[in-house]
Design a protein around this motif. Structure first.
Motif, PDB file in Angstrom:
ATOM      1  N   THR A   1      -6.947 -19.925 -27.959  1.00  0.00           N
ATOM      2  CA  THR A   1      -7.027 -21.322 -27.751  1.00  0.00           C
ATOM      3  C   THR A   1      -7.106 -21.738 -29.147  1.00  0.00           C
ATOM      4  O   THR A   1      -8.272 -21.441 -29.960  1.00  0.00           O
ATOM      5  N   THR A   2      -6.613 -22.584 -29.724  1.00  0.00           N
ATOM      6  CA  THR A   2      -6.761 -23.214 -31.141  1.00  0.00           C
ATOM      7  C   THR A   2      -5.852 -24.532 -31.184  1.00  0.00           C
ATOM      8  O   THR A   2      -4.963 -24.555 -30.704  1.00  0.00           O
ATOM      9  N   ARG A   3      -6.414 -25.378 -31.981  1.00  0.00           N
ATOM     10  CA  ARG A   3      -5.903 -26.652 -32.442  1.00  0.00           C
ATOM     11  C   ARG A   3      -5.296 -26.563 -33.921  1.00  0.00           C
ATOM     12  O   ARG A   3      -4.820 -27.528 -34.536  1.00  0.00           O
ATOM     13  N   GLN A   4      -5.425 -25.186 -34.460  1.00  0.00           N
ATOM     14  CA  GLN A   4      -4.923 -25.126 -35.972  1.00  0.00           C
ATOM     15  C   GLN A   4      -3.930 -24.324 -36.277  1.00  0.00           C
ATOM     16  O   GLN A   4      -3.492 -24.022 -37.005  1.00  0.00           O
ATOM     17  N   LYS A   5      -3.142 -23.849 -35.121  1.00  0.00           N
ATOM     18  CA  LYS A   5      -2.031 -23.130 -35.107  1.00  0.00           C
ATOM     19  C   LYS A   5      -0.850 -23.660 -34.171  1.00  0.00           C
ATOM     20  O   LYS A   5      -1.120 -24.267 -33.215  1.00  0.00           O
ATOM     21  N   LEU A   6       0.352 -23.188 -34.584  1.00  0.00           N
ATOM     22  CA  LEU A   6       1.671 -23.599 -33.867  1.00  0.00           C
ATOM     23  C   LEU A   6       2.265 -22.474 -33.254  1.00  0.00           C
ATOM     24  O   LEU A   6       2.457 -21.394 -33.979  1.00  0.00           O
ATOM     25  N   PHE A   7       2.691 -22.594 -31.930  1.00  0.00           N
ATOM     26  CA  PHE A   7       3.620 -21.500 -31.665  1.00  0.00           C
ATOM     27  C   PHE A   7       5.015 -21.912 -31.810  1.00  0.00           C
ATOM     28  O   PHE A   7       5.606 -22.875 -31.481  1.00  0.00           O
ATOM     29  N   VAL A   8       5.573 -20.778 -32.594  1.00  0.00           N
ATOM     30  CA  VAL A   8       6.954 -21.266 -33.112  1.00  0.00           C
ATOM     31  C   VAL A   8       8.094 -20.287 -32.682  1.00  0.00           C
ATOM     32  O   VAL A   8       7.849 -19.160 -32.629  1.00  0.00           O
TER      33      VAL A   8
ATOM     34  N   MET B   1       1.743 -19.483 -36.001  1.00  0.00           N
ATOM     35  CA  MET B   1       1.862 -19.753 -37.209  1.00  0.00           C
ATOM     36  C   MET B   1       0.834 -20.863 -37.690  1.00  0.00           C
ATOM     37  O   MET B   1       0.524 -21.769 -37.036  1.00  0.00           O
ATOM     38  N   ASN B   2       0.491 -20.904 -38.834  1.00  0.00           N
ATOM     39  CA  ASN B   2      -0.410 -22.183 -39.406  1.00  0.00           C
ATOM     40  C   ASN B   2       0.743 -22.968 -39.847  1.00  0.00           C
ATOM     41  O   ASN B   2       1.793 -22.903 -39.785  1.00  0.00           O
ATOM     42  N   LEU B   3       0.212 -24.349 -40.354  1.00  0.00           N
ATOM     43  CA  LEU B   3       0.837 -25.425 -40.539  1.00  0.00           C
ATOM     44  C   LEU B   3       1.890 -25.322 -41.880  1.00  0.00           C
ATOM     45  O   LEU B   3       2.880 -25.503 -41.705  1.00  0.00           O
ATOM     46  N   GLU B   4       1.463 -24.511 -42.759  1.00  0.00           N
ATOM     47  CA  GLU B   4       2.241 -24.197 -43.828  1.00  0.00           C
ATOM     48  C   GLU B   4       3.523 -23.340 -43.450  1.00  0.00           C
ATOM     49  O   GLU B   4       4.503 -23.749 -43.948  1.00  0.00           O
ATOM     50  N   GLN B   5       3.063 -22.447 -42.726  1.00  0.00           N
ATOM     51  CA  GLN B   5       4.110 -21.374 -42.440  1.00  0.00           C
ATOM     52  C   GLN B   5       5.469 -22.082 -41.328  1.00  0.00           C
ATOM     53  O   GLN B   5       6.520 -21.972 -41.500  1.00  0.00           O
ATOM     54  N   ALA B   6       4.595 -23.058 -40.370  1.00  0.00           N
ATOM     55  CA  ALA B   6       5.548 -23.919 -39.498  1.00  0.00           C
ATOM     56  C   ALA B   6       6.628 -24.588 -40.458  1.00  0.00           C
ATOM     57  O   ALA B   6       7.597 -25.145 -40.025  1.00  0.00           O
ATOM     58  N   THR B   7       6.027 -25.466 -41.423  1.00  0.00           N
ATOM     59  CA  THR B   7       6.712 -26.285 -42.193  1.00  0.00           C
ATOM     60  C   THR B   7       7.590 -25.581 -43.042  1.00  0.00           C
ATOM     61  O   THR B   7       9.006 -25.993 -43.089  1.00  0.00           O
ATOM     62  N   GLN B   8       7.426 -24.283 -43.409  1.00  0.00           N
ATOM     63  CA  GLN B   8       8.453 -23.443 -44.126  1.00  0.00           C
ATOM     64  C   GLN B   8       9.664 -23.141 -43.094  1.00  0.00           C
ATOM     65  O   GLN B   8      10.873 -23.120 -43.647  1.00  0.00           O
TER      66      GLN B   8
END
Length: 219
Positions: free
Chosen positions: A66-73, A18-25
């Motif tokens: 490989t990414t510093r802009q996404k989170l695995f949730v 997910m991106n930061l906004e999706q993970a925050t939600q």
């Protein structure tokens, strides 16, 4: 057997990038989450019911990335009682399975290269109840470009604490009609390259172990 329902956009028992906004939600939904991402991204998350470890390498829905802009949730099923989060260092790590619920599972994240990482690798099989209660987890790391000047970290989302010298466990009780099951998925198959053999030896002087490898060419 009951199938847990998701309270966020993440399938329970699975995981997605997910991106930061999706993970925050997902965090603000109140779900209990296990996260993985670059430390800088983790530090932008709000307080909530999550644990996390730093890493920028993932196997996501579109394959390896490989990414510093996404989170695995990943969402965990809070069905019976709320999970408890507990820090472990070299003094109390041996209690990891004893602290686990009598019926449930535990998720453990350990920072790589730490003293608690070394201790777990050497002593975990001897811990009381270790093979009687389901325990899963992983080792937090850093991007290879950051080796030597950044330390892997583990984060407690309820307090927003980040630590590089302690492991964090989420102990999750489950109702009696839900049974945790741990499987290993191996995505790889033997190739047609060199046959590699390993010999492990122990020195007489220091007691240290070493590994010798040999390549025998295609078999």
């Amino acid at each position: 057997m009951t199938t847990p329902l998701s309270s966020s956009a993440v399938p329970v028992g699975s995981g997605v990038l997910m991106n930061l906004e999706q993970a925050t939600q997902a965090i603000r939904s109140g779900a209990f989450l296990c996260l993985a991402a670059d430390e800088a991204l983790l530090r932008q998350l709000p307080r909530g019911n999550w644990i996390a470890g730093s890493i920028p390498y993932f196997m996501g829905q579109d394959g390896g990335e490989t990414t510093r802009q996404k989170l695995f949730v990943s969402e965990l099923p809070a069905l019976d009682a709320a999970p408890t989060l507990r820090w472990y260092d070299e003094r109390n790590l041996e209690r990891i399975a004893l602290d686990a619920p009598a019926h449930g599972l535990s998720v453990l994240i350990i920072p790589a290269f730490s003293g608690v990482h070394s201790l777990y690798a050497r002593q975990a099989p001897t811990y009381e109840d270790m093979y009687l209660k389901p325990l899963v987890g992983w080792v937090a790391g850093v991007h290879l470009d950051d080796l030597g000047h950044a330390a892997p970290v583990v984060a407690n989302g309820q307090t927003l604490e980040f630590r590089s010298d302690q492991a964090l466990a989420l102990h999750l009780p489950l109702p009696e009609n839900v049974y945790p099951r741990i499987d290993i998925v191996n995505l790889f198959q033997p190739g047609s390259g060199d046959t590699i053999r390993f010999w492990v030896f122990r020195t007489n002087v220091t007691g240290d172990f070493g590994i010798v490898t040999e390549n025998f060419g295609p078999s």
